[in-house]
Design a protein around this motif. Structure first.
Motif, PDB file in Angstrom:
ATOM      1  N   TRP C 149       0.834  -1.206   0.000  1.00  0.00           N
ATOM      2  CA  TRP C 149       0.000   0.000   0.000  1.00  0.00           C
ATOM      3  C   TRP C 149       0.867   1.254   0.000  1.00  0.00           C
ATOM      4  CZ3 TRP C 149      -0.717   4.028   3.597  1.00  0.00           C
ATOM      5  CH2 TRP C 149       0.009   3.899   4.774  1.00  0.00           C
ATOM      6  N   THR C 150       2.195   1.087   0.257  1.00  0.00           N
ATOM      7  CA  THR C 150       3.077   2.246   0.359  1.00  0.00           C
ATOM      8  C   THR C 150       3.604   2.713  -0.994  1.00  0.00           C
ATOM      9  OG1 THR C 150       4.812   0.650   0.821  1.00  0.00           O
ATOM     10  CG2 THR C 150       3.847   1.788   2.698  1.00  0.00           C
ATOM     11  N   SER C 260       1.293   9.795   5.389  1.00  0.00           N
ATOM     12  CA  SER C 260       0.806   8.510   5.868  1.00  0.00           C
ATOM     13  C   SER C 260       1.069   8.295   7.347  1.00  0.00           C
ATOM     14  CB  SER C 260       1.421   7.376   5.052  1.00  0.00           C
ATOM     15  OG  SER C 260       0.921   7.464   3.740  1.00  0.00           O
ATOM     16  N   HIS C 261       2.047   8.992   7.930  1.00  0.00           N
ATOM     17  CA  HIS C 261       2.077   8.863   9.382  1.00  0.00           C
ATOM     18  C   HIS C 261       0.922   9.622  10.027  1.00  0.00           C
ATOM     19  CE1 HIS C 261       3.265   7.500  13.182  1.00  0.00           C
ATOM     20  NE2 HIS C 261       2.994   8.708  13.621  1.00  0.00           N
ATOM     21  N   PHE C 305       2.752  15.228  12.966  1.00  0.00           N
ATOM     22  CA  PHE C 305       3.414  15.653  11.734  1.00  0.00           C
ATOM     23  C   PHE C 305       4.939  15.672  11.857  1.00  0.00           C
ATOM     24  CE2 PHE C 305      -0.753  17.223  10.600  1.00  0.00           C
ATOM     25  CZ  PHE C 305      -0.770  17.084   9.223  1.00  0.00           C
ATOM     26  N   LEU C 306       5.446  15.500  13.070  1.00  0.00           N
ATOM     27  CA  LEU C 306       6.880  15.724  13.276  1.00  0.00           C
ATOM     28  C   LEU C 306       7.671  14.423  13.386  1.00  0.00           C
ATOM     29  CD1 LEU C 306       6.577  18.591  15.911  1.00  0.00           C
ATOM     30  CD2 LEU C 306       6.864  18.787  13.454  1.00  0.00           C
ATOM     31  N   VAL C 307       7.052  13.311  13.077  1.00  0.00           N
ATOM     32  CA  VAL C 307       7.694  12.035  13.422  1.00  0.00           C
ATOM     33  C   VAL C 307       7.830  11.091  12.232  1.00  0.00           C
ATOM     34  CG1 VAL C 307       6.783  12.209  15.747  1.00  0.00           C
ATOM     35  CG2 VAL C 307       5.498  10.936  14.063  1.00  0.00           C
ATOM     36  N   TRP C 308       7.465  11.557  11.019  1.00  0.00           N
ATOM     37  CA  TRP C 308       7.239  10.596   9.933  1.00  0.00           C
ATOM     38  C   TRP C 308       8.446   9.740   9.586  1.00  0.00           C
ATOM     39  CZ3 TRP C 308       8.001  15.821   8.403  1.00  0.00           C
ATOM     40  CH2 TRP C 308       9.047  16.036   7.506  1.00  0.00           C
ATOM     41  N   ALA C 309       9.664  10.278   9.753  1.00  0.00           N
ATOM     42  CA  ALA C 309      10.812   9.514   9.248  1.00  0.00           C
ATOM     43  C   ALA C 309      11.153   8.323  10.128  1.00  0.00           C
ATOM     44  CB  ALA C 309      12.018  10.415   9.082  1.00  0.00           C
TER      45      ALA C 309
END
Lengths: 102, 230, 551
Positions: C149-150, C260-261, C305-309
Motif C-alpha cells: 500500500w506504500t 501517511s504517518h 506531523f513531526l515524526v514521519w521519518a
C-alpha cells in the motif's frame, strides 16, 4: 457564535488597490532586473524576498485579509507553518546525510 | 444572541440564503472561511512539489543552471504582469459587486477572464516552443550538449512542465468559474447584501496569481544562480 | 386534550413522525440527497462493502500462512492480496470510517446545526469516494497491484508490471473526498454552533473530529502531489524518484510518510472521540480533565506531523535526522497517554454499565495502549533496526488500526445506531460479537509480536517451519475475528425491521443528539436548540432525575 460578525464588510478604497498594483508591477520589474546581475549567493534570497513581499501584498489587500477575522490569519499562518515543517524536517535529512559518522 | 431562541422561519428569506444558515452574514463567513481552508490545502499541494524542486536544485545546481537558460524570461515576465493586472481587475470586480454596480462588475469580471486567457495563450506559445526544442520530458526528450547531465536537465523540465502545468490547470478552472460568475452577475444576482460568490472567486484567483509570483523567479530567473553554497 | 379530531391527526401527526428516512423515497432521493444524515448512510454502506472486501483478502493471506510452504497462493498472488488488503482497508475503509459515517451523521446534530456548512460539497465528497473506490475495484478485477500500500519507488514507477497508475489514481481521488469532508467539518464547527454552545461545551467527539479534519486538510495535499509525481514518473518514464535517472527514492518516502504517518491519526483520533463519548455515557460521570482530553487531540494532530521519518530509519536517511525523529516520536506518546489516563480516571468510581459500546471501548483502551507502547519500541532507533519489516511492525499497527480505530468505529456504530435507525440492536448478540472481536483480535495479532521479535519478515507467502505454531494461532484468531465482524452485519440488518423502538434517548446520555427524536427529522431539530449546560453534565442530570422521582 460570537466571532461571526467580527468581519466588517467594508469596501477597500480605490487608491489602495492601485498602490498595491503598482507595487506588484514594480516588484516584478525589480526581481527581473536583480536576476540580470550576478550577486553571487545573494540572488536567490533577493528573489525569494521580493516574491514573498508580493505575495503578502496580494494576501493582505487584494484578498482583504487585513480586515479579516483572526481565524483567517490562523488558517493562512498554519498552512505556511505546516509547509515549513515539511521543508525543515526533510532538509534536516538531506543536508546532514553525508556528514561523517565518527 | 446566545439566550434567544431563533426560528429560521422568522427571517425574511433572501433568495440565495441556504437553508442550513441562519442569515446571510453566517453564510458569507462560512463560504469565505471554506475557501481559505481550501486554499490552505492548495498551499501544501503546491508547496510539496516546490520542496521536491528545491531538493533537486540543491543536489544538481549545474543541471539547473543549464536548464534555466532554456526559459523564455520575457514571456514569463509579461505573463507575470498580465496575471497581476488580472488580479487588480478581479479585486475591482469584488469591490463593484460590493457596491452593487452590476455593469462595472461585469466589465471587470470580463477583463479578468480576458487577462486569464491571455496568460494561457502566452503559456501555450512557450509550451509549443519547448515541445519543438525537444524539452518535453520522456522519450521525446533531446539534450546533446552535456550528455552526462541530460537526465538531470530532464528532471528540471519535469518540474517546469509539472508545476506550470498544474498552475495552468488552475487557471483553466478559474476561467471556467469566471464564466459561471459572469452569468450570475448578468442575471443581477449580486449586490451589497450578497456577493460571497464573487469574493470567493476572487480569493481563488488571487491565490493562483500568488503561485505564479513564486513560480516565475524559481523557474525563469534564478535556476542558474546555484543554491545555498553557490 | 381528550378528543382528537381527524383534522388534528391529518395535520399534526405527519409532521411529528416525519423523519429524514421517510421524508421522501426512491433511489434518486438518496443519490442526490444533500442531507448529511443520508450521506452518512451512503458512506456506511459503501465502506462496509470495502471492509468485507479487504477482510476477504486478509483471510486469504491468513489461510496461506497456515502452513510454512507457499501452497495456497503463489507469491505473485500473495503480493497482490496484501497490497489490496492494505489499500482497501486504509484508503477506502479506515480513513473515511468514523469521520465520513459517524462524523457526517452526528457532528452537525451535536452542534445543533441543520446541516453541514456545504451540503453539496458533502455529496460531492461521497461521489469522489465512489469514483476512487470503483477505480480500486476495477484494478482488483483486471489483475490487481503488487507494490504494497506504500507504493515505494522505483519499484512502483519503473519495475512493477501491475496496475499501479489505476490504484494510485483511486487513492488520489479518495484523497480529495477526505479533504472535502475535513473542510466541511472545520467550517461547520467554527461557524454553525448553536447559540450557547461555546468551545468548552462541545462534546469531545467534536474536538476529536476537529483535530482529525486538521490532519486531513494539512496532510492529504502532500499525498496528492506525491501520487501525481509518481504517476508522471511511471507514465513518461522520467526519474523523479528513480536513482537510475537522478531521482531520490527517499524523497518519495519522506513525502509519502508526511501524509501517511499523520493518516494514522486520521484513523485513531475519531476513535478517541467516540471513546470519550461512550466512557462518559456509560459511567454517568463528567469526563475527567475535559480540557486535557480536548487539547490532547490537537496536540496529537500537531505532533503527529513531526515524526514521519521513523518509518525510514533503515532506508538510508541521515543518522542525525534519524535521531531527531526518534526523539520527537516519543513525544506523541504523551498526549495519547493523557487521554488513556483521563478515561481510566473517569471509570474510577463511576457506575459502569456493560453495554456493547462500552465493551468495545474498554477493549479499545486496552488494545490502543498495547499498540501505543509497542510503538515506543519502534520509535527507539536501535530496537527499530532489529524489528523493521518483521511481523512486530504488522502487529503494532494492527493494534492501533484494528484494536484502536475499528473497535472505536464499532463502538460508535452501536452507540449511535438507535439514533441513526430509531431501533435498538439486540444487546445479547452484540455483546457476544464484541467478545468474539476482542478474543479473535488478540489471538490473531499477539502471536505476531512474538513472530516478529523472533525474526519472521512480513510480506512473504512462505516462512521457516519453526514459526508454524504461532502462525496457526494467528490464523485461528483471524477466523474468530471474521465471525465477530460478520455478527453485527447480521443483527444490525435484523434490527432495522425487528429491533425495539429506541426512543429519543435510549442510553440516558447527555448531548444535543439525544434531545431530538430517533431517527431525527430532516433538519435535525424542530427548532434551533439553545445550549445552557456544560458538556457531559451527568451529575446535574442525575440530580434532576432524582428530584423528579422524589416528586
Amino acid at each position: 457564535m460570537a466571532d461571526i460578525h467580527e468581519a466588517p464588510h467594508d469596501v477597500t478604497p480605490l487608491p489602495t488597490y492601485f498602490f498595491v498594483f503598482i507595487a506588484l508591477a514594480a516588484g516584478t520589474l525589480l526581481t527581473w532586473y536583480a536576476s540580470t546581475i550576478n550577486l553571487g549567493w545573494a540572488n536567490t534570497p533577493i528573489a525569494l524576498f521580493i516574491a514573498t513581499t508580493k505575495a503578502v501584498l496580494v494576501i493582505l489587500f487584494f484578498m482583504h485579509v487585513i480586515h479579516s477575522t483572526r481565524l483567517t490569519w490562523v488558517v493562512i499562518i498554519a498552512s505556511f507553518v505546516w509547509l515549513g515543517m515539511l521543508f525543515v524536517l526533510t532538509f534536516a535529512d538531506y543536508l546532514t546525510r553525508f556528514w561523517a559518522i565518527d | 444572541m446566545s439566550d434567544v431562541t431563533v426560528h429560521a422561519d422568522e427571517h425574511v428569506h433572501h433568495p440565495f440564503l441556504q437553508h442550513q444558515f441562519e442569515d446571510l452574514g453566517q453564510q458569507h463567513e462560512a463560504s469565505t472561511l471554506g475557501m481559505w481552508v481550501f486554499l490552505a490545502t492548495e498551499i501544501l499541494f503546491f508547496g510539496g512539489v516546490l520542496m521536491a524542486y528545491w531538493i533537486y536544485r540543491t543536489i544538481y545546481p549545474e543541471a539547473w543552471a543549464l536548464a534555466g537558460e532554456q526559459q523564455n524570461t520575457l514571456a514569463g515576465g509579461i505573463n507575470t504582469l498580465v496575471l497581476i493586472t488580472s488580479s487588480l481587475t478581479m479585486a475591482l470586480a469584488v469591490r463593484t459587486a460590493q457596491l452593487g454596480s452590476r455593469r462595472a462588475t461585469l466589465v471587470f469580471l470580463f477583463a479578468t477572464m480576458l487577462f486569464g486567457a491571455t496568460f494561457l495563450g502566452i503559456k501555450a506559445y512557450e509550451y509549443n516552443a519547448h515541445w519543438h526544442e525537444g524539452l518535453f520530458p520522456g522519450s521525446h526528450f533531446t539534450w546533446h550538449e552535456n550528455p552526462e547531465l541530460a537526465p538531470k536537465v530532464q528532471l528540471f523540465m519535469v518540474f517546469y512542465w509539472g508545476m506550470t502545468g498544474l498552475h495552468a490547470l488552475h487557471m483553466v478552472i478559474g476561467v471556467g468559474l469566471l464564466v459561471w460568475i459572469i452569468s450570475r452577475a448578468w442575471r443581477s444576482h449580486f449586490g451589497p447584501e450578497y456577493y460571497s460568490p464573487v469574493e470567493v472567486m476572487g480569493l481563488y484567483w488571487h491565490f493562483v496569481d500568488i503561485v505564479w509570483i513564486f513560480l516565475f523567479p524559481f523557474l525563469y530567473l534564478i535556476p542558474h544562480f546555484g543554491v545555498l553554497h553557490g | 386534550m381528550t378528543s382528537v379530531t381527524y383534522h388534528d391527526v391529518q395535520f399534526l401527526e405527519p409532521a411529528k413522525t416525519r423523519n429524514y428516512l421517510n421524508v421522501d423515497y426512491g433511489a434518486l432521493s438518496w443519490l442526490l440527497t444533500k442531507d448529511h444524515k443520508r450521506i452518512g448512510i451512503l458512506y456506511m454502506v459503501s465502506i462496509s462493502v470495502m471492509f468485507i472486501l479487504g477482510g476477504f483478502f486478509a483471510l486469504m493471506m491468513r489461510l496461506e500462512l497456515l502452513t510454512p510452504e507457499g501452497d495456497l497462493l503463489t507469491s505473485d498472488t500473495y503480493n497482490k492480496f496484501f497490497t489490496l488488503h492494505g489499500i482497501i482497508m486504509i484508503f477506502f475503509f479506515l480513513i473515511p470510517s468514523i469521520p465520513a459515517v459517524l462524523g457526517n451523521f452526528i457532528l452537525p446534530i451535536q452542534l445543533g446545526a441543520k446541516d453541514l456548512a456545504f451540503p453539496r460539497i458533502n455529496l460531492l465528497s461521497w461521489y469522489l469516494y465512489m469514483i476512487g473506490a470503483f477505480t480500486g475495484l476495477l484494478v482488483v478485477i483486471i489483475g490487481g497491484v503488487d507494490t504494497g500500500w506504500t507504493f515505494y519507488t522505483p519499484f512502483s514507477t519503473q519495475y512493477s508490471n501491475t496496475h499501479v497508475i489505476g490504484t494510485t489514481f483511486g487513492a488520489f481521488i479518495v484523497g480529495f473526498s477526505s479533504i472535502l469532508t475535513g473542510l466541511n467539518f472545520i467550517v461547520t464547527i467554527h461557524r454553525m454552533r448553536a447559540p450557547g454552545l461555546t468551545w468548552y461545551r462541545l462534546p469531545l467527539f467534536v474536538w476529536a473530529m476537529y483535530a482529525t479534519s486538521l490532519v486531513q486538510l494539512l496532510a492529504t495535499p502532500i499525498l496528492a502531489i506525491t501520487l501525481v509525481m509518481l504517476m508522471i514518473e511511471r507514465f513518461i518514464h522520467v526519474g523523479i524518484f528513480d536513482p537510475a535517472l537522478g531521482g531520490d527514492p527517499l524523497l518519495f518516502q519522506h513525502m509519502f510518510w508526511f501524509y501517511s504517518h499523520p493518516a494514522v491519526y486520521i484513523m485513531i483520533l475519531p476513535a478517541m472521540g467516540v471513546a470519550s463519548e461512550v466512557v462518559a455515557a456509560f459511567t454517568r460521570k463528567k469526563i475527567f480533565g475535559y480540557t486535557f482530553v480536548a487539547y490532547s487531540s490537537l496536540a496529537i494532530a500537531f505532533l503527529g506531523f513531526l515524526v514521519w521519518a521513523h518509518h525510514m530509519f533503515v532506508a538510508g536517511i541521515s543518522v542525525y535526522s534519524a535521531m531527531i525523529f526518534s526523539f520527537l516520536s516519543y513525544f506523541v506518546a504523551v498526549p495519547s497517554a493523557i487521554k488513556v489516563f483521563n478515561w481510566t480516571a473517569t471509570l474510577y468510581k463511576g457506575s459502569v454499565s456493560w453495554q456493547t459500546p462500552m465493551l468495545y471501548i474498554l477493549g479499545f483502551i486496552g488494545l490502543f495502549t498495547m499498540g501505543g507502547v509497542t510503538g515506543l519500541f519502534l520509535a527507539a532507533l536501535g530496537l527499530d533496526v532489529h524489528v523493521t519489516d518483521t511481523y512486530f511492525v504488522v502487529a503494532h499497527f494492527h493494534y492501533i488500526m484494528v484494536g484502536g480505530a475499528v473497535m472505536g468505529y464499532f463502538a460508535g456504530l452501536h452507540y449511535w445506531w438507535p439514533k441513526i435507525t430509531g431501533r435498538m440492536y439486540p444487546e445479547w448478540w452484540a455483546r457476544l460479537g464484541a467478545l468474539l472481536v476482542f478474543v479473535g483480535f488478540n489471538l490473531t495479532f499477539f502471536p505476531q509480536f512474538i513472530l516478529g521479535y523472533l525474526g519472521m519478515p512480513r510480506r512473504y507467502h512462505a516462512y521457516a517451519p519453526e514459526f508454524q505454531v504461532l502462525n496457526v494461532m494467528s490464523t485461528a484468531g483471524a477466523s474468530i475475528l471474521a465471525v465477530g465482524y460478520m455478527l453485527p452485519l447480521v443483527y444490525l440488518l435484523w434490527s432495522l425491521r425487528f429491533g425495539r423502538k429506541a426512543g429519543t434517548n435510549p442510553w440516558g446520555a447527555v448531548g444535543l443528539e439525544w434531545t431530538t427524536s430517533s431517527p431525527p427529522p430532516k433538519d435535525n431539530f424542530h427548532e434551533t436548540p439553545v445550549v445552557t449546560w456544560e458538556a457531559y453534565d451527568y451529575p446535574a442530570m442525575l440530580k434532576a432525575m432524582g428530584e423528579t422521582q422524589n416528586v
